[in-house]
Design an enzyme around this catalytic site. Sequence first.
Site, PDB file in Angstrom:
ATOM      1  N   LYS B  76       0.870  -1.187   0.000  1.00  0.00           N
ATOM      2  CA  LYS B  76       0.000   0.000   0.000  1.00  0.00           C
ATOM      3  C   LYS B  76       0.899   1.228   0.000  1.00  0.00           C
ATOM      4  O   LYS B  76       1.935   1.252   0.681  1.00  0.00           O
ATOM      5  CB  LYS B  76      -0.898  -0.037   1.243  1.00  0.00           C
ATOM      6  N   SER B 151      -9.879   2.150   2.996  1.00  0.00           N
ATOM      7  CA  SER B 151      -8.953   2.871   2.125  1.00  0.00           C
ATOM      8  C   SER B 151      -7.991   1.976   1.341  1.00  0.00           C
ATOM      9  O   SER B 151      -7.431   2.429   0.353  1.00  0.00           O
ATOM     10  CB  SER B 151      -8.121   3.837   2.963  1.00  0.00           C
ATOM     11  N   SER B 175     -10.238  -0.297   7.082  1.00  0.00           N
ATOM     12  CA  SER B 175      -9.610  -0.114   5.774  1.00  0.00           C
ATOM     13  C   SER B 175      -8.943  -1.356   5.189  1.00  0.00           C
ATOM     14  O   SER B 175      -8.562  -1.359   4.028  1.00  0.00           O
ATOM     15  CB  SER B 175      -8.569   1.007   5.837  1.00  0.00           C
TER      16      SER B 175
END
Lengths: 485, 484
Positions: B76, B151, B175
Site C-alpha cells: 500500500k 482505504s 480499511s
Amino acid sequence: MSWETVIGLEVHVQLATKTKIFSGSSTRFGASPNTQACAIDLAMPGTLPVLNKQAVNYAIMFGLAIDAEIEQKSVFERKNYFYPDLPKGYQTTQLEKPIVGPGRVVIPLADGTTKAIRIHHAHLEEDAGKSIHDGDIPIGVSGVDLNRAGTPLIEIVSEPDMRSSDEAVAFAKKLHSIVTSIGICDGEMSQGSMRFDVNVSVRPSGSSALGIRTETKNLNSFKFMEEAIQLEVDRQIDLIEDGGKVTQETRLYNGDTKISKPMRSKEEANDYRYFPCPDLLPVIVSDQTLDELRSSLPELPDARKSRFTQQYLLSDYDAEILASDTSNAEFFESVAEKTKNPKLAANWVMGDLTARLNMENKNISNSPVSSSQLAGLILRISDNTISSKMAKQVFDAIWLGEGNADEIIEARGLKQLSDSGSLEKIVTEVIEANPAMVTDYVNSDESKRKKKMGGFMGQIMKASRGQANPQQVNQILLEKLNELI
Amino acid sequence: MHNFTLAELINGLRSNKFSSVELTQHFLNRIKELNGDYNAIITTTASQALESAISADQRLANGNAPEMCGIPILHKDIFCTNGVRTSCGSKMLDNFIPPYNATVVENFENDGAVMLGKTNMDEFAMGSSNETSFYGPVHNPWALDCVPGGSSGGSAAAISARLAPGATATDTGGSIRQPAALCGISGLKPTYGRVSRWGMIAFASSLDQAGPMARTAEDCAILLNAMASFDEKDSTSVNEPIPNYRSKLDNPINGLKIGIPREYFSEGLHSGTEQAVRNSLVELQNLGAKLIDIKLPSSHLSVPAYYVIAPAEASANLSRFDGVKYGYRCKEPKDLEDLYRRSRSEGFGEEVQRRIMIGTYCLSAGYYDAYYGKAQQVRKLIQQDFSDAFKSVDLIMGPTCPSPAFKFGAKGNDPVAMYLEDIYTIATNLAGLPGMSIPCGQVDGKPVGLQIIGNYFNEERILNVAHQFQQSTDWHNHMPSELA
C-alpha cells in the site's frame, strides 16, 4: 503609593543527554545547521518518537533534588501550532500529568535569611529548532536550523512567590546551581542551556489580590533577567499611576538595546489544542527507579553548604558561594584537604583565583592553577616561608606556567627571612640609623606609637629586600623600641 | 501462475516449477496489461522487482530461504519505501521519495520478497471507497462501475484481479476488512501493536494497524509471519511472542464458541448480506462450532466516537505537511501564512481537509471535553463490551460491512452514509482487537465478507477458523467473471 512586585518564573533547562529526547541525533551545541537532525527530527512521514530514558531520569533527579513529588505516571501531550522551526506542527510536551509535581527551592536573601520558593511542577518536553533571518542566507529568505529541534528540556514552573528582581535572580541562580550540581544540565547560559520566562505583576503594598501580569520571554542571562524585571516593574507602576491598566501580554526584552516590547498579538493568540500523544506510552516510574536515582543523587548545594560551615568552619556567606557550584566546591575541598587550612583555602579560591579567572574569562574547570598548585602555595604561606604579599607574586608565576610554588620561591629567592638572629640584627641597624624617628616614637602618646612603627617597618623590609617575616619583625621591633622608652 | 495461492507459489518456487524472475515477470506483465482497468497500482517498480527476483532465485538455490523469498507482493502506498515515491494517495506527497523503509517493507525485504509496486488508496487512508485518491478511483474487479472499498482499495482490487498474490494494507476503522469484503478476498487487521507502525504514514496513530491481504486465510498467515515484529522504533509496538501463524491452521474447530452480537444484525444491514453471513455461520456450526447470542451494547457509539478520535489525531498528524520541508509547496507564497494556507489547501483533497477541520474543532478550547474527552470514555465502554463478551466466547462474528460494493458517487455527497460503511469494523480499532474479513457468499454477483473478531493477540485462532471455513467452502476461490 508603595507597590509590591510579584514574580513567577518559568525556566527552560536543556538536559545534558547525549542524544535528543525522541531520536538518536546528537545534542552537541554549535554544529553546522541541520547536521544533527535525522528523519525523526525533520518529522518525515511515518517516523515515530522513542523516548530517551536518560531524559526521564534527569527530570526525576531534578524532582528529587527539590523535594518534589515524582508522578508515577506522566503523559506526553501534543501542543499544536504552526511554525517553520517546529517540524511536526506540534511540540511534544506534558500538560495535565507532568513528571515532577510540587516541590520547593530555598534561596538566600540579602539580609542573611532564606526563603522557600514553591515549584508548581516541572515537565519534560522537546525544544524547537531555530529560525534564521540573517547571516549566511539570501536576503528575503528565512532559514531553519533543526539541530536544536528535539533537545530535551525540563520546564520548571514556580509559584508567584518572588517579590523582587533580587529574589528572582537568587532563585534562578539556585536553580542553576542545583541542575549543574546534579549534572543534568551543563549550565551554559550563553548557549541557551537555561532560559527564563518571567511573569511580573505589581499590586499596592498590603493587597493580597494579584495584579495583571505580563510575561517576558526567553531571557538567557541573570543580568538580562534582572534588567527586564526592573524595567517591567517600573513600566507597570508608571502605567497604573498614570491611570492606565496593565494588559496581559507576552513581551520580549532586548538585552542590547535595553528595550522591551509586546509580541504581536497574533503570535500569542493560540489555542494549542493539547491532547495526549498517541505515539508515546505513559511514562511509568517504578519505586525501584526512584530508589536508584535517589541513591545516585550527588550532594546538593544546600547540604554541601551546611557541611562546609560545620566541617571547615566557614561563614554562611563563604559556604554559600563555594557550595553553589560543584566544580568550585570540589576545587576548594581539594585545596582545604591538602593544606588543612580551610580558611586560607576559601580566601584564595573566592578571592585571587576567582578574580583572575573572571578577568581572563576562564572557569574553574580550566583553571591554569590546579588545586594542588594552589595548595602548595598556601602551605608556604602557612609555614611562614613567604609573606602574603610574596604569595601574590608566586601565584602570578604559577598562573603563567612557571612551575609550582616551591620551584618559583627557590628560583626567585623569595624565601621569607625568619631567622630571629638575622632579623634582630637588621632591626637594630635600622633603629641605630634613625635616631630622629626613635626620638619621635618615644615622645609620642602611646596611642600614636603603633602608627609610628610603620616607618621603621618600611625601612626594615627594604633592608631585607622584602623578605623579612613581618609578624616576627613587628614583635622584635616593638620589644626594642619599648626598651628605649 | 496468477491463479495459484501464495502458499502454492512458495511450493512452486521450491520445486522449481518456475523461478522468482519468471513469476515476477508474469505479474509485471499482468499489471501492465490490466492495471489500466482497475487503477489499483500507483507506482510499478519493474526493474527493481526483477533485480530482487534475481537475488531471491540465488537465495532459493542456496537453500534455507525464508518462505516469502522470491514471492512478488504489493505494498500500500502508505508504507515508506526507500528510494521509491510514497504518495499516501495525496497530491501533498506526489513528489515524496523517502530515504528509509517502513519496518513492514524492511521485514519483507529481509525475507527476500519482491516488491512489484505501490497500491492506490484513499488519500491519507481517509475514505471507504477509494474515491478520495489523488490518483483517481480504483475499480472493483467484480463490477468495474463499483467501488473496491477503502482505504486499502488498491491492494484489495489488485489481489482480486490477481495482479499479485499478496499485499500489505492498513486498517484504521476498517480499511483492510471492508475492501477485502467488497473485493472478495481475505484481509486481517492484527491486534494494535502486533505490526510496527514505523514508516507507515500516520492517519490516526492510536487506531492505525498494518495487516495482510491475500486470497486465503493461509496466505494471510504467511504474510503476517513476515510482517509481525516487535520494533523498538515504534513505542506502541508490543513485545509479545510471535507464533508461527501457519502452525495451527489445521486444528479442528469443534467446540468453538462464536459470539453473535445482535447489534451487528440490525437496521441498515442489506438482507442479502445478512443471508450470506447467516449461511456461513450455519456452515461453521456444521464444523462443530457453537453460536452464542451476545450483546455489545455500546456498538452504536463506535462510529461517533471514531469520528472524533480519528480526525483529532489526524489533525495533528497531518500538521507536518506544511510546505516547508518536503511535499507539495504552493507557488510563490506571499508570506509564511500564505505558504501554509495555500500549500495545505492545494495539497490536500476535500475529505482530508474535512477531517482536519473536524479534528481541529473537537480539540479546540471549550469543545475538548464534550468531544474528545467524551469519545475517550466511549472508547473505554467499547473495550469493556468486548472484554465482557470474550469471557464467554472465543470469537465474535458478523458481517464486515452493511452491503456489497456500491456504485461510484453513490455516497460521495454524503459523508455520514460513507462513514456508516465502517459501522461493524470500527469498534475493533477502538478496542485494539484483531479482526478479519473472509469471503462468505455473494449478492447479485458481488462478494460478501464475514468478519471474525478475536481477543488480543489471538490472530492464530482467527486464522485457524478462517482456514477451516475455507477448507469446507469455496467462496475464496470465486473470481470476478471478467477474469474467469
